[in-house]
Write a protein that holds these residues in place. Sequence first.
Motif, PDB file in Angstrom:
ATOM      1  N   ARG A 151     -48.128  76.646  68.489  1.00 37.74           N
ATOM      2  CA  ARG A 151     -48.372  77.059  69.882  1.00 37.74           C
ATOM      3  C   ARG A 151     -49.172  75.978  70.622  1.00 37.74           C
ATOM      4  NH1 ARG A 151     -45.543  82.053  70.858  1.00 37.74           N
ATOM      5  NH2 ARG A 151     -46.080  83.582  69.251  1.00 37.74           N
ATOM      6  N   LYS A 152     -50.170  75.448  69.954  1.00 38.56           N
ATOM      7  CA  LYS A 152     -51.023  74.442  70.596  1.00 38.56           C
ATOM      8  C   LYS A 152     -50.235  73.174  70.895  1.00 38.56           C
ATOM      9  CE  LYS A 152     -55.582  72.283  70.209  1.00 38.56           C
ATOM     10  NZ  LYS A 152     -56.832  72.220  69.396  1.00 38.56           N
ATOM     11  N   TYR A 153     -49.327  72.805  69.982  1.00 37.64           N
ATOM     12  CA  TYR A 153     -48.533  71.589  70.178  1.00 37.64           C
ATOM     13  C   TYR A 153     -47.519  71.762  71.310  1.00 37.64           C
ATOM     14  CZ  TYR A 153     -44.917  68.096  69.301  1.00 37.64           C
ATOM     15  OH  TYR A 153     -43.996  67.102  69.451  1.00 37.64           O
ATOM     16  N   LEU A 154     -46.832  72.908  71.333  1.00 37.51           N
ATOM     17  CA  LEU A 154     -45.790  73.121  72.344  1.00 37.51           C
ATOM     18  C   LEU A 154     -46.347  73.560  73.693  1.00 37.51           C
ATOM     19  CD1 LEU A 154     -43.041  74.958  70.237  1.00 37.51           C
ATOM     20  CD2 LEU A 154     -43.187  72.537  70.818  1.00 37.51           C
ATOM     21  N   GLY A 155     -47.478  74.254  73.691  1.00 39.32           N
ATOM     22  CA  GLY A 155     -48.050  74.764  74.937  1.00 39.32           C
ATOM     23  C   GLY A 155     -49.081  73.816  75.501  1.00 39.32           C
ATOM     24  N   GLY A 156     -48.614  72.815  76.209  1.00 38.68           N
ATOM     25  CA  GLY A 156     -49.519  71.769  76.693  1.00 38.68           C
ATOM     26  C   GLY A 156     -50.647  72.267  77.565  1.00 38.68           C
ATOM     27  N   GLY A 157     -50.463  73.381  78.246  1.00 39.63           N
ATOM     28  CA  GLY A 157     -51.491  73.880  79.151  1.00 39.63           C
ATOM     29  C   GLY A 157     -52.137  75.165  78.691  1.00 39.63           C
ATOM     30  N   LEU A 158     -51.984  75.545  77.426  1.00 35.76           N
ATOM     31  CA  LEU A 158     -52.566  76.785  76.930  1.00 35.76           C
ATOM     32  C   LEU A 158     -54.071  76.639  76.716  1.00 35.76           C
ATOM     33  CD1 LEU A 158     -49.992  78.011  74.242  1.00 35.76           C
ATOM     34  CD2 LEU A 158     -50.616  79.208  76.350  1.00 35.76           C
ATOM     35  N   ASN A 159     -54.846  77.599  77.221  1.00 37.00           N
ATOM     36  CA  ASN A 159     -56.277  77.626  76.916  1.00 37.00           C
ATOM     37  C   ASN A 159     -56.490  78.449  75.641  1.00 37.00           C
ATOM     38  OD1 ASN A 159     -56.036  80.332  77.712  1.00 37.00           O
ATOM     39  ND2 ASN A 159     -56.787  79.925  79.790  1.00 37.00           N
ATOM     40  N   GLU A 160     -57.747  78.578  75.227  1.00 40.05           N
ATOM     41  CA  GLU A 160     -58.026  79.275  73.976  1.00 40.05           C
ATOM     42  C   GLU A 160     -57.598  80.742  74.029  1.00 40.05           C
ATOM     43  OE1 GLU A 160     -59.195  78.054  71.002  1.00 40.05           O
ATOM     44  OE2 GLU A 160     -58.716  76.162  72.019  1.00 40.05           O
ATOM     45  N   PHE A 161     -57.793  81.380  75.175  1.00 35.68           N
ATOM     46  CA  PHE A 161     -57.384  82.782  75.304  1.00 35.68           C
ATOM     47  C   PHE A 161     -55.872  82.904  75.139  1.00 35.68           C
ATOM     48  CE2 PHE A 161     -55.792  86.336  77.850  1.00 35.68           C
ATOM     49  CZ  PHE A 161     -56.496  87.392  77.271  1.00 35.68           C
ATOM     50  N   GLY A 162     -55.130  82.000  75.785  1.00 38.45           N
ATOM     51  CA  GLY A 162     -53.678  82.027  75.669  1.00 38.45           C
ATOM     52  C   GLY A 162     -53.220  81.781  74.245  1.00 38.45           C
ATOM     53  N   LEU A 163     -53.882  80.851  73.560  1.00 38.12           N
ATOM     54  CA  LEU A 163     -53.552  80.583  72.168  1.00 38.12           C
ATOM     55  C   LEU A 163     -53.807  81.817  71.300  1.00 38.12           C
ATOM     56  CD1 LEU A 163     -54.868  76.950  71.511  1.00 38.12           C
ATOM     57  CD2 LEU A 163     -52.521  77.768  71.189  1.00 38.12           C
ATOM     58  N   ASP A 164     -54.943  82.444  71.517  1.00 34.81           N
ATOM     59  CA  ASP A 164     -55.283  83.643  70.744  1.00 34.81           C
ATOM     60  C   ASP A 164     -54.253  84.749  70.974  1.00 34.81           C
ATOM     61  OD1 ASP A 164     -57.522  82.420  69.725  1.00 34.81           O
ATOM     62  OD2 ASP A 164     -58.916  83.336  71.156  1.00 34.81           O
ATOM     63  N   LYS A 165     -53.884  84.947  72.238  1.00 42.40           N
ATOM     64  CA  LYS A 165     -52.950  86.018  72.575  1.00 42.40           C
ATOM     65  C   LYS A 165     -51.590  85.777  71.933  1.00 42.40           C
ATOM     66  CE  LYS A 165     -50.827  88.488  76.444  1.00 42.40           C
ATOM     67  NZ  LYS A 165     -50.870  88.774  77.896  1.00 42.40           N
ATOM     68  N   LEU A 166     -51.047  84.583  72.091  1.00 44.40           N
ATOM     69  CA  LEU A 166     -49.728  84.288  71.554  1.00 44.40           C
ATOM     70  C   LEU A 166     -49.718  84.339  70.028  1.00 44.40           C
ATOM     71  CD1 LEU A 166     -48.528  81.401  73.893  1.00 44.40           C
ATOM     72  CD2 LEU A 166     -47.772  83.778  73.895  1.00 44.40           C
TER      73      LEU A 166
END
Length: 404
Positions: A151-166
């Motif tokens: 998720r972190k590699y593909l989601g260039g604009g993800l913040n920590e909350f977004g990473l946690d949610k996904l």
Amino acid sequence: MTTVMEQLQKQDPSLTTTGNGTVAVLFIHGFLDDQSVWDDVVSELAAADVQLLRLDLAGMGDRSGDEGPYSLERYADDVARVVGGLDRPVVIVAQSMGTLVAELVGVRHPDKVVGAVLLTPVPLAGTHLPEEAVGPFRQLGGNTEAQRGVRKYLGGGLNEFGLDKLTYIGDRIRPEVVTHLVDCWNEGIPDAPVESEFSSPVLIIRGEADPFATAELVSTAVSPRFRRVHEEVLSEAGHWPHVEQPRNVAGLIGRFLTDISEAPATAPGEANTQGWINAFASKSADDFGEAFHRDVVLEASVMRSPITGRENVKAVMSAASSIYESLEFTQQTVNGPRTYLEWHATAFGGLTIDGVTILTKDESGQIVSAAIHHRPLEAALRFSAELGKRIGKAMGESRFYSTE
């Protein structure tokens, strides 16, 4: 009395809806996700005059316990059931693997689906990455750390909350389901048409920092397939722009809805014209039949006498469409009850055939007569002879030119 929506929700308890506008917006999530990935976009669109619907695909979200098969066809069946039960035009918004489902549903319901918004789309034919590339995706099920890394590699604009949610969403999916989901987007639909059969407007939203749905992939294998397509690129966004930049995505969807609402209204019977066009791609007798009046009459320069009746005309058109190697409708004009379609085709190893089709409709929009003109003469005679070989015994051999 049970409403249509209550019936749909009984069939799929994961289906949620808010709002009650004149247009329905149906959201389809992608690989390893569920309907909650659209939460922020739906919140941004809450004030719009639209009905907002979301659902979980089998094996994911609240349907993580559903048994297989997990296939694009099954997902299209589930979504098409919802679209078919709605009493208003539908715009489908989908992401990644969900964009394949969206196109399949749009083709099934050309009269209902008036537009599609495709976020970070995947080609309908699949990505066909080698096993060494997709193997790590197959191993994501039950591996929280690996999922977070992807998720972190593909989601260039993800913040920590977004990473946690996904990551939390993906972690609910059983490992055996993940393997099948990878096959869905990697293998796609066998023999997917080069040009999409979905002809309504399409908005593609791509993340500039997305290393998966790249500019090259979209520009070569997705955008060219649609006839009416517009592309928007969000800077500093990756593969999940609806999670990374929900306000910007909602704004683009809202503008797309406005553009559709301001477009000229669909003329009576236009859906049947589109059904005729789509039927040439599917080469299905049943698809032709949906557009025809019971007593439809077919005339053609490749037949000596007309064919009458829906079932007979269905059979002729299905056989004729299977002769073409390619067929493209190049111009369309409407004059009262008549629609004029100009087309260009090839058959018999590249022989060029051009023609004009005239469709006449009744007040309900059903096709009551069709006249098809082929040229040049050599191609028309050869086409007539081949058609006679295929259906002459059923329709009368004297109707067709013979080379013997």
